[in-house]
Motif scaffolding. Structure first.
Motif, short mmCIF file in Angstrom:
data_model
loop_
_atom_site.label_atom_id
_atom_site.label_comp_id
_atom_site.label_asym_id
_atom_site.label_seq_id
_atom_site.Cartn_x
_atom_site.Cartn_y
_atom_site.Cartn_z
N ASP A 77 3.18 -0.32 4.35
CA ASP A 77 2.30 -1.05 3.42
C ASP A 77 1.00 -1.55 4.48
OD1 ASP A 77 3.36 -0.05 1.03
OD2 ASP A 77 4.15 -1.87 0.88
N ASP A 78 1.35 -1.78 5.57
CA ASP A 78 0.30 -2.32 6.41
C ASP A 78 0.51 -1.57 7.70
OD1 ASP A 78 2.43 -3.28 7.98
OD2 ASP A 78 2.54 -5.20 7.25
N SER A 79 -0.59 -2.10 8.86
CA SER A 79 -0.68 -1.45 9.95
C SER A 79 -0.31 -2.12 11.15
CB SER A 79 -2.24 -1.08 10.20
OG SER A 79 -2.96 -2.23 10.00
N GLY A 80 0.71 -2.94 10.90
CA GLY A 80 1.38 -3.66 11.88
C GLY A 80 2.21 -2.92 13.00
N SER A 83 5.62 -2.15 12.27
CA SER A 83 5.91 -1.16 11.37
C SER A 83 5.86 0.39 11.76
CB SER A 83 4.84 -1.17 9.98
OG SER A 83 4.83 -2.49 9.47
N LYS A 121 0.23 7.51 1.03
CA LYS A 121 0.19 6.47 1.82
C LYS A 121 0.31 6.68 3.39
CE LYS A 121 3.35 3.28 1.10
NZ LYS A 121 4.64 2.44 0.80
N SER A 163 -6.25 6.18 -1.36
CA SER A 163 -4.85 6.36 -1.65
C SER A 163 -4.36 6.91 -2.86
CB SER A 163 -4.55 4.74 -2.16
OG SER A 163 -5.12 4.36 -3.35
#
Length: 183
Positions: A77-80, A83, A121, A163
């Motif tokens: 769900d994030d761009s870290g 991940s 996603k 999305s």
């Protein structure tokens, strides 16, 4: 009760159909075949296999596509950076397989296919996976050049992604004999 499409959804579906129509016949065929395999829609071997070489290619593709459920489950769900690895490693390998088949010859066709195989996603991750897969040494240098030149600056540097799930999923359509149609 039937669900009704909103006018904007119809416009987006038509835009997706138009985009699909811009791809060459071999690319369109490969996308439809890939969706049949990846979404478990039909017996891909029966529908798409024209000879033993294509049958072997379909079996190999099905083995690679066995990774799709795990890929779908690891889209973050994030761009870290934490991940990235669980998603990008298998997504890049799967992408490298598809690009190595020689039928997906542009980022646009790749994005079109993978938005449908994995879901909306995955959009932020597609430029990275595409560039990594397109740069791998198993591809012929000319194909690598063509693929890497096909990604636009806008696609590579987008600050945000929709999305909205894709609405148009190309499907096999049987040819109709015009003589059999009523007048």
């Amino acid at each position: 009760m039937t669900a009704r499409m909103k006018p904007a959804e119809g416009v987006m579906t038509l835009a997706e159909m138009k985009e699909f129509a811009t791809f060459g016949a071999a690319t369109q065929r490969y996308i439809r075949r890939s969706l049949d395999i990846g979404l478990d829609r039909d017996d891909a071997m029966q529908r798409w296999s024209r000879d033993v070489v294509e049958a072997a290619s379909i079996r190999a593709q099905a083995r690679h596509y066995d990774r799709l459920p795990d890929i779908r489950a690891t889209v973050p769900d994030d761009s870290g950076l934490d991940s990235a690895e669980p998603l990008l490693a298998p997504l890049t390998i799967l992408s490298a397989f598809d690009l190595g088949q020689g039928r997906i010859t542009s980022f646009a066709a790749y994005r079109f296919l993978y938005e449908r195989l994995v879901g909306a996603k995955v959009r932020p991750w597609l430029p990275s996976a595409f560039c990594a897969a397109a740069a791998l040494p198993h591809l012929h240098p000319e194909l690598r050049r063509k693929l890497l030149q096909s990604i636009s600056e806008a696609a590579a540097t987008a600050s945000g992604w929709s999305s909205r799930q894709p609405a148009f999923y190309p499907y096999w359509v049987e040819k109709v004999d015009p003589a059999a149609l009523p007048n």
